[in-house]
Write a protein that holds these residues in place. Sequence first.
Motif, mmCIF file in Angstrom:
data_model
loop_
_atom_site.group_PDB
_atom_site.id
_atom_site.type_symbol
_atom_site.label_atom_id
_atom_site.label_comp_id
_atom_site.label_asym_id
_atom_site.label_seq_id
_atom_site.Cartn_x
_atom_site.Cartn_y
_atom_site.Cartn_z
ATOM 1 N N ARG A 142 15.518 -3.040 82.993
ATOM 2 C CA ARG A 142 14.145 -2.781 83.703
ATOM 3 C C ARG A 142 14.507 -1.348 84.194
ATOM 4 O O ARG A 142 13.393 -0.807 84.700
ATOM 5 C CB ARG A 142 14.028 -3.880 84.494
ATOM 6 N N ASP A 190 15.132 -11.121 78.556
ATOM 7 C CA ASP A 190 14.675 -10.597 79.969
ATOM 8 C C ASP A 190 13.455 -9.474 79.605
ATOM 9 O O ASP A 190 12.629 -9.515 80.209
ATOM 10 C CB ASP A 190 15.745 -10.129 80.843
ATOM 11 N N GLY A 248 4.989 -9.364 79.921
ATOM 12 C CA GLY A 248 4.341 -10.328 81.096
ATOM 13 C C GLY A 248 3.894 -11.504 80.839
ATOM 14 O O GLY A 248 3.147 -12.255 81.167
ATOM 15 N N ARG A 270 10.288 -10.781 78.095
ATOM 16 C CA ARG A 270 9.452 -11.558 79.359
ATOM 17 C C ARG A 270 8.823 -10.329 80.337
ATOM 18 O O ARG A 270 7.551 -10.390 80.386
ATOM 19 C CB ARG A 270 10.364 -12.455 80.108
ATOM 20 N N TRP A 271 9.584 -9.388 80.286
ATOM 21 C CA TRP A 271 9.197 -8.390 81.401
ATOM 22 C C TRP A 271 8.034 -7.497 80.648
ATOM 23 O O TRP A 271 7.004 -7.152 81.175
ATOM 24 C CB TRP A 271 10.186 -7.623 81.442
ATOM 25 N N PRO A 292 14.615 -7.898 89.316
ATOM 26 C CA PRO A 292 14.579 -9.126 88.475
ATOM 27 C C PRO A 292 14.979 -10.242 89.591
ATOM 28 O O PRO A 292 16.220 -10.128 90.199
ATOM 29 C CB PRO A 292 15.745 -8.860 87.426
ATOM 30 N N ASP A 314 13.695 -15.281 87.062
ATOM 31 C CA ASP A 314 14.005 -14.368 85.893
ATOM 32 C C ASP A 314 15.345 -14.728 85.287
ATOM 33 O O ASP A 314 15.425 -14.852 84.291
ATOM 34 C CB ASP A 314 14.000 -12.928 86.171
ATOM 35 N N LYS A 364 7.551 0.347 78.885
ATOM 36 C CA LYS A 364 6.618 -0.491 79.904
ATOM 37 C C LYS A 364 5.457 0.071 80.071
ATOM 38 O O LYS A 364 4.371 -0.393 80.105
ATOM 39 C CB LYS A 364 7.728 -1.030 80.893
ATOM 40 N N ARG A 392 11.713 2.096 80.750
ATOM 41 C CA ARG A 392 10.353 2.308 81.484
ATOM 42 C C ARG A 392 9.311 2.785 81.032
ATOM 43 O O ARG A 392 8.024 2.491 80.944
ATOM 44 C CB ARG A 392 10.811 2.951 82.862
#
Length: 333
Positions: free
Chosen positions: A125, A176, A183, A179-180, A296, A300, A134, A131
Amino acid sequence: MLKVGVIGTGNIGTDHVRRIASSVAGASIVAVFDVDTDRAAAVGAEVGAVAHSRAADVIEDPAVDAVIVASPGDTHAELALACLQADKPLLCEKPLATTSAAALEVVAAEAALGRRLIQVGFMRRYDSGYRLVKTAIDDGTIGAPLLAHCIHRNASAPPGFTSEMSMTDSVVHEIDVARWLFGAEIVAATAVPTRPSPLAPPGMRDPQLVLFELANGSVVEVESFVGCQYGYDVRCEVVGSTGTVSLDTPGINTILGGAGQVRPVAADWRVRFADAYRVELQDWVDAVRSGELRGPDGWDGYAATAVAESCVESLRSGERTVVRLTDRPKLYS
Ligand code: NAD
Ligand code: ISE
């Protein structure tokens, strides 16, 4: 200065100790512990930290403000509970626990305290490449995110690495990330039977392919190949309704020259994610000092362990496996 104690001074624990000492502002390492006492003493001496003879001594040391847990995964839940009991913030390397039941116990203890003390070491993350992916999703550049294709290859795995660990130790990062990025929680996992590499140890299924279904209908497929031989290779493409975004490897440029087109490959995670670990540690130190963790969290960590558990179940049964999560405590909403 935030005074940090480190439990487990193996590969990543030593990296974290050296990185905090050399490249992270506002923190110093004051105590270490490892069951390999010589290793702990040597690493501690590098940075002027005391080497304790028990993990509990690090956690309870009045000179220690916060703890990094970097011992093997099956020690994490108990150490996390001890940190919560001592009211000390901790950066717990992944996984938070090796079973969803143990992870839930940790989450319940933190929720009972009513404030966040746990951050889990999902460092992707903090990677500049991830990033950007994202941001392209969140700002609508690729429209509605629908699918992701992920690749996670290690040149080789340590002795004793199993088919199950490919899920719990390696794919847990993609769990992870999925999911991140999306969302949404992962609601089902299906491990697809694959043809093992002739170079894989006997009985080991490598490479592996796993499909994740998310609560919002998105699907994420992940290849994990822990013995790919040629280097460390992490890729990700997210397909949206109007475009796609692909992860790039920061700092790795294509070279055109005598050998034609050459694109170096990182040797391992230490190299590929070096900057992500630095940014993660700096952000954790800043957050602990400000009194508000934001990385996290325990939930998480719990969700990732629960999904990895479903992956292992699917690997064994050959069936699509539904992920069952408990209700999310208010602390993590
Ligand atoms: P490692 O085997 O190199 O190091 C583990 C260390 O813990 C060893 O020095 C060992 O002696 C010590 N140890 C064993 N039992 C202990 C105990 N009960 N108390 C204290 N120390 C103990 O392993 P590693 O590769 O450094 O992995 C450690 C943890 O970090 C694992 O949970 C792993 O999944 C995680 N990890 C995360 C990343 C990442 O990218 N975030 C990368 C590597 C490892
Ligand atoms: C290791 O424990 C890590 O976390 C690395 O990031 C991952 O790439 C590797 O597969 C794991 O074994």
